[in-house]
Design an enzyme around this catalytic site. Structure first.
Site, PDB file in Angstrom:
ATOM      1  N   ARG A 217      21.393 -33.789 -27.426  1.00 21.53           N
ATOM      2  CA  ARG A 217      21.362 -32.840 -28.377  1.00 21.53           C
ATOM      3  C   ARG A 217      20.323 -32.601 -29.107  1.00 21.53           C
ATOM      4  O   ARG A 217      19.862 -33.689 -30.091  1.00 21.53           O
ATOM      5  CB  ARG A 217      23.290 -32.811 -28.962  1.00 21.53           C
ATOM      6  CG  ARG A 217      24.178 -32.328 -28.286  1.00 21.53           C
ATOM      7  CD  ARG A 217      24.207 -30.919 -27.603  1.00 21.53           C
ATOM      8  NE  ARG A 217      25.493 -30.720 -27.239  1.00 21.53           N
ATOM      9  CZ  ARG A 217      25.272 -30.995 -25.450  1.00 21.53           C
ATOM     10  NH1 ARG A 217      24.344 -30.752 -25.066  1.00 21.53           N
ATOM     11  NH2 ARG A 217      26.699 -30.134 -25.056  1.00 21.53           N
ATOM     12  N   HIS A 265      17.352 -25.601 -23.192  1.00 20.14           N
ATOM     13  CA  HIS A 265      18.449 -26.091 -23.088  1.00 20.14           C
ATOM     14  C   HIS A 265      18.615 -26.049 -21.479  1.00 20.14           C
ATOM     15  O   HIS A 265      19.815 -25.652 -21.136  1.00 20.14           O
ATOM     16  CB  HIS A 265      19.536 -26.272 -23.600  1.00 20.14           C
ATOM     17  CG  HIS A 265      20.575 -26.602 -23.570  1.00 20.14           C
ATOM     18  ND1 HIS A 265      21.545 -27.335 -24.762  1.00 20.14           N
ATOM     19  CD2 HIS A 265      21.283 -27.437 -22.941  1.00 20.14           C
ATOM     20  CE1 HIS A 265      22.731 -27.732 -25.017  1.00 20.14           C
ATOM     21  NE2 HIS A 265      22.258 -27.845 -23.271  1.00 20.14           N
TER      22      HIS A 265
END
Ligand code: NDP
Ligand code: OXD
Length: 302
Positions: A217, A265
């Protein structure tokens, strides 16, 4: 007992058809809720703001593998994540690509290519490259298996240090893990314990010239510490699939730094049918009073 579908509209037809086939009720979005008391589960990336509206809510299901984007839930509501072999295989593939890119100096060759420079760099064998995987869960384990089969020298880091197919260091032996890591891969969940972990202290504990592959993340990474480590030669390159913020602003320095490759992502994208299959398994477990597949320990955050 119904599942409220609060995810991407494009996935809805697949979910609806699979729930219809299974004979389990699905409500297509909050606007379609007529009796909030029917809602026992909500499938979403971010849940609706007013969960108190649903008096019989038992579980919030993240449609992704991570759950850090879900705020604390009301007492008695369980949190589950999507377990899907497709997500895990996709992240493995992205991680293999990124690891091989650093192993074979691709950021530098891409930069040379932009300058029309034909210039070779020394090549190391995979067996001469020590790879360290932070996070040896479902995805980290898969990555370890694949990289081992290519001959890399692998070790992992996990919270517990539970045994695996490769040596696994417990979190309290992190410095020993980092000292033997030429290529650091982050596949950690974002929790209070892991936020900012990819920072100055961690980079300093790596051998000089190490590389970073990051699909965890964005908030794991201190971007200014990364820049300082690259400028000092402590790190040689980084491949990042996650950033803070997302999307990364167009004028952010990381887009243009030749030592860094950023992807938006995309290591994994949940397949609609896989997501629905997992949601059905969660609904059946709720109905049968069985353990919820993918249930997360809300105190630990993963
Ligand atoms: P798992 O829950 O299966 O595994 C998590 C691993 O992290 C476990 O090995 C756990 O240790 C370890 N861990 C947790 N806390 C710490 C800590 N403080 N120090 C060291 N190790 C720790 O997760 P997954 O493998 O399924 O997924 C991992 C993450 O990958 C997700 O949470 C998400 O952030 C990211 N992801 C990114 C995607 C992308 O597209 N970029 C897609 C999918 C996931 P232990 O074994 O002891 O429990
Ligand atoms: C994630 C996912 O958790 O895409 O990042 O599943």
């Amino acid at each position: 007992m119904a599942l409220l579908f609060a995810s991407t509209a494009a996935r809805l037809p697949v979910w609806q058809a699979m729930f219809d086939d299974a004979g389990l009720p699905l409500i297509a979005g909050e606007a379609a809720v007529t009796d909030p008391a029917e809602v026992t589960a909500i499938a979403c990336w971010v849940p609706p703001a007013d969960l108190a509206r649903y008096p019989n809510l038992r579980v919030v299901l993240s449609v992704g593998a991570g759950v850090d984007h879900i705020p604390p839930l009301p007492q008695g509501v369980a949190l589950a994540r999507t377990l899907a072999p497709g997500i895990e295989a996709m992240v493995r593939d992205w991680t293999l690509m990124a690891t091989l890119m650093l192993h074979r100096d691709m950021p530098a060759y891409l930069d040379q290519a932009r300058q029309g420079l034909w210039q070779s760099r020394p090549v190391r064998m995979a067996s001469e490259r020590r790879v360290g995987i932070m996070g040896m869960g479902r995805i980290g384990g898969l990555v370890a298996e694949s990289l081992s089969s290519l001959g890399f020298d692998i070790a992992g880091l996990s919270r517990s240090g539970r045994d695996g197919a490769v040596p696994i260091f417990a979190a309290d032996r992190q410095d020993a893990f980092l000292a033997r890591t030429d290529l650091l891969i982050c596949l950690l969940p974002l929790t209070e314990a892991t936020r900012g972990l990819l920072g100055r202290r961690t980079f300093a504990a790596l051998p000089r010239g190490a590389g970073l592959v990051h699909a965890g993340r964005g908030a794991h990474l201190d971007a200014e510490a990364l820049r300082a480590a690259l400028d000092a030669g402590q790190l040689s390159g980084a491949i990042l699939d996650v950033t803070d913020p997302e999307p990364l602003p167009p004028d952010h320095w990381m887009w243009r730094d030749p030592r860094i490759v950023v992807t938006p992502h995309i290591a994994a994208q949940t397949d609609a049918a896989e997501g629905a299959r997992h949601a059905l398994a969660v609904m059946r477990a709720l109905r049968d009073g069985a353990p919820l597949p993918g249930q997360v320990d809300q105190a630990l955050g993963y």
